[in-house]
Motif scaffolding. Sequence first.
Motif, PDB file in Angstrom:
ATOM      1  N   CYS A 126       0.841  -1.184   0.000  1.00  0.00           N
ATOM      2  CA  CYS A 126       0.000   0.000   0.000  1.00  0.00           C
ATOM      3  C   CYS A 126       0.882   1.241   0.000  1.00  0.00           C
ATOM      4  CB  CYS A 126      -0.895   0.010   1.230  1.00  0.00           C
ATOM      5  SG  CYS A 126      -1.862  -1.499   1.447  1.00  0.00           S
ATOM      6  N   SER A 127       0.271   2.365  -0.339  1.00  0.00           N
ATOM      7  CA  SER A 127       0.973   3.646  -0.330  1.00  0.00           C
ATOM      8  C   SER A 127       0.231   4.602   0.600  1.00  0.00           C
ATOM      9  CB  SER A 127       1.027   4.247  -1.735  1.00  0.00           C
ATOM     10  OG  SER A 127       1.588   3.351  -2.668  1.00  0.00           O
ATOM     11  N   SER A 128       0.972   5.318   1.443  1.00  0.00           N
ATOM     12  CA  SER A 128       0.364   6.275   2.373  1.00  0.00           C
ATOM     13  C   SER A 128       1.050   7.627   2.267  1.00  0.00           C
ATOM     14  CB  SER A 128       0.471   5.774   3.821  1.00  0.00           C
ATOM     15  OG  SER A 128      -0.322   4.632   4.039  1.00  0.00           O
ATOM     16  N   ILE A 129       0.245   8.696   2.347  1.00  0.00           N
ATOM     17  CA  ILE A 129       0.763  10.064   2.306  1.00  0.00           C
ATOM     18  C   ILE A 129       0.102  10.861   3.424  1.00  0.00           C
ATOM     19  CG2 ILE A 129       0.986  12.187   0.958  1.00  0.00           C
ATOM     20  CD1 ILE A 129       0.733  10.500  -1.577  1.00  0.00           C
ATOM     21  N   CYS A 130       0.919  11.528   4.240  1.00  0.00           N
ATOM     22  CA  CYS A 130       0.422  12.412   5.294  1.00  0.00           C
ATOM     23  C   CYS A 130       0.831  13.847   4.947  1.00  0.00           C
ATOM     24  CB  CYS A 130       0.989  12.042   6.657  1.00  0.00           C
ATOM     25  SG  CYS A 130       0.642  10.358   7.185  1.00  0.00           S
ATOM     26  N   VAL A 131      -0.126  14.752   4.890  1.00  0.00           N
ATOM     27  CA  VAL A 131       0.122  16.171   4.627  1.00  0.00           C
ATOM     28  C   VAL A 131      -0.200  16.950   5.894  1.00  0.00           C
ATOM     29  CG1 VAL A 131      -0.697  18.196   3.366  1.00  0.00           C
ATOM     30  CG2 VAL A 131      -0.269  16.051   2.156  1.00  0.00           C
ATOM     31  N   ASN A 132       0.730  17.801   6.301  1.00  0.00           N
ATOM     32  CA  ASN A 132       0.568  18.548   7.547  1.00  0.00           C
ATOM     33  C   ASN A 132       0.788  20.034   7.267  1.00  0.00           C
ATOM     34  OD1 ASN A 132       0.187  19.151  10.207  1.00  0.00           O
ATOM     35  ND2 ASN A 132       2.081  18.220  10.952  1.00  0.00           N
ATOM     36  N   GLU A 133      -0.262  20.681   6.760  1.00  0.00           N
ATOM     37  CA  GLU A 133      -0.218  22.099   6.433  1.00  0.00           C
ATOM     38  C   GLU A 133      -1.241  22.847   7.279  1.00  0.00           C
ATOM     39  OE1 GLU A 133       1.881  23.639   4.321  1.00  0.00           O
ATOM     40  OE2 GLU A 133       2.903  21.730   3.899  1.00  0.00           O
ATOM     41  N   PRO A 134      -1.062  24.166   7.461  1.00  0.00           N
ATOM     42  CA  PRO A 134      -2.002  24.922   8.298  1.00  0.00           C
ATOM     43  C   PRO A 134      -3.459  24.766   7.875  1.00  0.00           C
ATOM     44  CG  PRO A 134      -0.062  26.247   7.813  1.00  0.00           C
ATOM     45  CD  PRO A 134       0.062  25.002   6.988  1.00  0.00           C
ATOM     46  N   ASP A 135      -3.705  24.690   6.561  1.00  0.00           N
ATOM     47  CA  ASP A 135      -5.080  24.597   6.071  1.00  0.00           C
ATOM     48  C   ASP A 135      -5.453  23.206   5.579  1.00  0.00           C
ATOM     49  OD1 ASP A 135      -5.490  27.364   6.524  1.00  0.00           O
ATOM     50  OD2 ASP A 135      -4.528  27.824   4.604  1.00  0.00           O
ATOM     51  N   SER A 136      -4.556  22.245   5.719  1.00  0.00           N
ATOM     52  CA  SER A 136      -4.810  20.914   5.159  1.00  0.00           C
ATOM     53  C   SER A 136      -4.070  19.855   5.965  1.00  0.00           C
ATOM     54  CB  SER A 136      -4.363  20.880   3.688  1.00  0.00           C
ATOM     55  OG  SER A 136      -4.720  19.673   3.077  1.00  0.00           O
TER      56      SER A 136
END
Length: 394
Positions: A126-136
């Motif tokens: 599987c592939s996983s992506i974590c995005v940690n932005e102020p609005d997202s």
Amino acid sequence: MSTTERKVYNMFERRHAIPIIYVRGTHYDVGFDVGRTFQALIREFVNNFKPLNESFLPLYNTPQGQKVYEETLDVLKQNFPQYVRELQGIADGAKVEFYKLFLLHMDEIIPNVVDNNNSIDAPIGCSSICVNEPDSEILGHTEDALSENLNNYYFVSAHIISDEPQGKYKVKEERFTSLCYAGHLPGYTMNYNHHGLVFSINTLSARKLNSGKTPRHFITRALLSAENFVQAQQILRDYGTGAADGCSINMTFLKQEGNRVFHNAEMGPAIKPNDNESQLNILTVSPGECIIHCNKYLRLKVPEVDGLIIDSSIERMQTFQSFKPPKTKEDVIKMLGDQSAKNHHVFRDNPGQEEFLKTICVGIFDLKKRTWSLYKDNPKTNEPLVVLPLVLKE
């Protein structure tokens, strides 16, 4: 119904349906109701899953295989008897032999320990992506599995209440929602619990696995009980026993204080049979950073199997690196739906055809909106089939 409306079922055709069960009770009761409700899916999967029938079962019927099976089951009866009862409930409800379901949870342990062999040489993972932005704040995940899994999974939304503390961590209450393969315990795909833990799993394939240790499926099942990051680390370390095999866990806690942080934990099997804890390496990212993980160890120095799972993971990571660092949910969807690679696509699908492996679904956790969107098709060109709210404990 007219003859033009009749349809012959093709197990390799993508169906636009994901069943869900809401269930409450003891571990056994919850397992039984899951097994009874999804009996047809579970029995179909057990009958058709080639690794079980062509590898795990023949080895189980040898003295060496029996020894590995019993050593592993004995450890779980000691440390996690409630999850053994839960699996027994699934088996009883589905009218399937317990040992067949337990072999699914042992996965490659018996072939590896008995034959020093990884019985599945395929681009699994599987592939996983974590995005940690102020609005997202996004955790996105492709669930990739053998084609027999394509339509054989469901949601389990469970509230488990026990009169007495259960297992090595003395848990009395669990409440979670998990995407489950047919006949499997919750925890090994995409999940969240009422304490606010959200996580996804990437399979990792260590070259050497262990008998008499805790299978990763049971460690991630226990992770559904974690109230905070300290408990999550304790569960992954599995002090006193250690993991039999390995995986990667991408996680965050919705209720944490301060800025959002994501963690990627690479868990490896106990190095030697007499070691009593898992190998563990945890990467934590703060706002402005992201995590991308597939099915290869990136930090933990664990010898891995050779073959297509590694080749696939490398090529998918190369595909991700061709994009700019993701900043939004739309960026994550584009990356997880990508099919540009020469050999190993991120989103894997050949409609209507029998393939060894498929992306069976894609999940997007939107932590700002507290929703979980589940796509049965490529998310680049399709709307989610369902959007679930993330319901937390008051």
